[in-house]
Design a protein around this motif. Structure first.
Motif, PDB file in Angstrom:
ATOM      1  N   GLU A   1     -18.184  51.673  -6.036  1.00 32.45           N
ATOM      2  CA  GLU A   1     -18.879  52.703  -4.951  1.00 32.45           C
ATOM      3  C   GLU A   1     -18.897  54.051  -5.456  1.00 32.45           C
ATOM      4  OE1 GLU A   1     -20.789  53.921  -1.585  1.00 32.45           O
ATOM      5  OE2 GLU A   1     -20.410  52.252  -2.260  1.00 32.45           O
ATOM      6  N   TYR A   2     -17.732  54.415  -6.322  1.00 28.02           N
ATOM      7  CA  TYR A   2     -17.663  55.799  -6.698  1.00 28.02           C
ATOM      8  C   TYR A   2     -17.982  56.284  -8.069  1.00 28.02           C
ATOM      9  CZ  TYR A   2     -15.720  55.855  -2.153  1.00 28.02           C
ATOM     10  OH  TYR A   2     -15.150  55.954  -0.791  1.00 28.02           O
ATOM     11  N   TRP A   3     -17.983  55.222  -8.862  1.00 28.16           N
ATOM     12  CA  TRP A   3     -18.243  55.697 -10.373  1.00 28.16           C
ATOM     13  C   TRP A   3     -19.067  54.764 -11.144  1.00 28.16           C
ATOM     14  CZ3 TRP A   3     -13.105  55.614  -8.719  1.00 28.16           C
ATOM     15  CH2 TRP A   3     -12.171  54.657  -9.134  1.00 28.16           C
ATOM     16  N   ASN A   4     -19.744  53.792 -10.390  1.00 25.92           N
ATOM     17  CA  ASN A   4     -20.625  52.938 -10.851  1.00 25.92           C
ATOM     18  C   ASN A   4     -20.232  51.847 -11.795  1.00 25.92           C
ATOM     19  OD1 ASN A   4     -22.739  53.732  -8.720  1.00 25.92           O
ATOM     20  ND2 ASN A   4     -23.062  55.387 -10.128  1.00 25.92           N
ATOM     21  N   ASP A   5     -18.793  51.423 -11.987  1.00 26.78           N
ATOM     22  CA  ASP A   5     -18.661  50.625 -12.765  1.00 26.78           C
ATOM     23  C   ASP A   5     -19.173  49.206 -13.062  1.00 26.78           C
ATOM     24  OD1 ASP A   5     -17.129  49.508 -15.167  1.00 26.78           O
ATOM     25  OD2 ASP A   5     -15.195  50.255 -14.628  1.00 26.78           O
ATOM     26  N   THR A   6     -19.146  48.336 -13.690  1.00 29.16           N
ATOM     27  CA  THR A   6     -19.880  47.072 -13.514  1.00 29.16           C
ATOM     28  C   THR A   6     -19.036  46.058 -12.727  1.00 29.16           C
ATOM     29  OG1 THR A   6     -18.776  46.187 -15.494  1.00 29.16           O
ATOM     30  CG2 THR A   6     -20.787  47.377 -16.100  1.00 29.16           C
TER      31      THR A   6
END
Length: 324
Positions: free
Chosen positions: A182-187
């Protein structure tokens, strides 16, 4: 026939817990893939979150389930108890009530057939294999006799016990897995395998060491130091792990082979300075020295001499308080 005789006649054999076997096999295999992702794909913020949540979860086990609720080594305010309850939920080790019940059984029958984590059977059994087996009928009967009345009077513990799986779903799974996405768009792969499986694998082994640590950091009977082992360059073996089983209510006893040091002891002292923790229990050096001298002189068990020395230490204080 007495109750003790009936317990003695119960079977001491333990059956494999196949759901647990399959579950832990999958957790460790998938944690291995998570470890690979940790080095080659995951974002730095996810690594930071992994470290923070792992440390917080371990603190929930050591400062919360172990030192506060299992051994009552200090008293905590309602706010601190709620915080530690949330931390312990992050560990995914079952409810506080269940964890404490097993740990008190471990202490009550330490090093015997009644101890599920019997260190005499070696580190592999104490750390891993015992988690893959159900308690024997003998151990189940002993567990039913463990006094849990103090936890049953604690609303924080009992609410968590009743709502554990709801809290587990939200605190252990949804919130930690949602943050990187949600907050740093990791995979999705990094989130599931690093924040999910790898985090759980790390917490499992850190928590399991609470019961198996005496195999790692404790001295063997009659051993003063391990000079013939290369482990001496890696591990600091001492009597402190065994001391914990003699005086389990000493808040300074570290879970990982130390005494009066480490993050958990520091955390408890900080909470005490803030007024969140009170009645920190410990035994001074002079009392322990007196007990050891009495044991050497009288040939009585060390545990008996320690209990007597601690009682003599406490009674004068109570007498002084009554007079004051």
């Amino acid at each position: 026939m007495s109750n003790e005789t009936k317990i003695t006649e119960l079977s001491k054999s333990r059956e494999a817990n196949w759901p647990a076997v399959l579950f832990f096999i999958h957790v460790h295999l998938l944690s291995g893939y998570g470890l690979w992702l940790l080095f080659y794909e995951v974002q730095w913020l996810t690594i930071v979150l992994l470290v923070v949540l792992t440390l917080v979860a371990v603190l929930g086990v050591t400062a919360g389930a172990h030192r506060l609720w299992a051994h009552r080594s200090y008293q905590a305010s309602t706010g601190l108890r709620i915080t530690l309850m949330i931390f312990q939920t992050l560990a995914g080790q079952g409810s506080i009530y269940e964890w404490v019940e097993h740990h008190r059984l471990h202490h009550a029958h330490f090093g015997t057939d009644g101890d599920p984590y019997d260190y005499n059977k070696g580190f592999l059994h104490s750390h891993v294999l015992t988690r893959l087996r159900r308690l024997s009928p003998y151990q189940m009967q002993l567990k039913s006799q463990v006094d849990m009345s103090d936890l049953e009077d604690d609303p924080v513990v009992m609410v968590q016990d009743k709502l554990y799986w709801v809290l587990y779903l939200i605190v252990f799974l949804l919130l930690p897995l949602n943050a990187p996405l949600e907050y740093w768009n990791d995979t999705v792969l990094s989130t599931v395998f690093v924040m999910g499986f790898l985090r759980y694998g790390l917490i499992l082994h850190a928590s399991w060491l609470v019961e198996s640590g005496t195999c790692v950091w404790g001295l063997k009977p009659g051993e003063k130091c391990p000079p013939d082992s290369n482990w001496v360059f890696v591990l600091s073996k001492s009597f402190w792990p065994h001391y914990h089983y003699l005086i389990p209510y000493d808040y300074k006893s570290g879970e990982y082979g130390t005494y009066d040091s480490g993050c958990t002891s520091a955390f408890i002292r900080v909470c005490a300075a803030l007024g969140l923790a009170t009645d920190l229990k410990t035994v001074d050096t002079a009392t322990v020295q007196k007990a050891l001298a009495d044991a050497a002189r009288t040939k009585l068990p060390v545990q008996t001499c320690l209990d007597q020395a601690v009682l003599e230490q406490i009674l004068p204080k109570e007498h002084y308080l009554r007079r004051g």
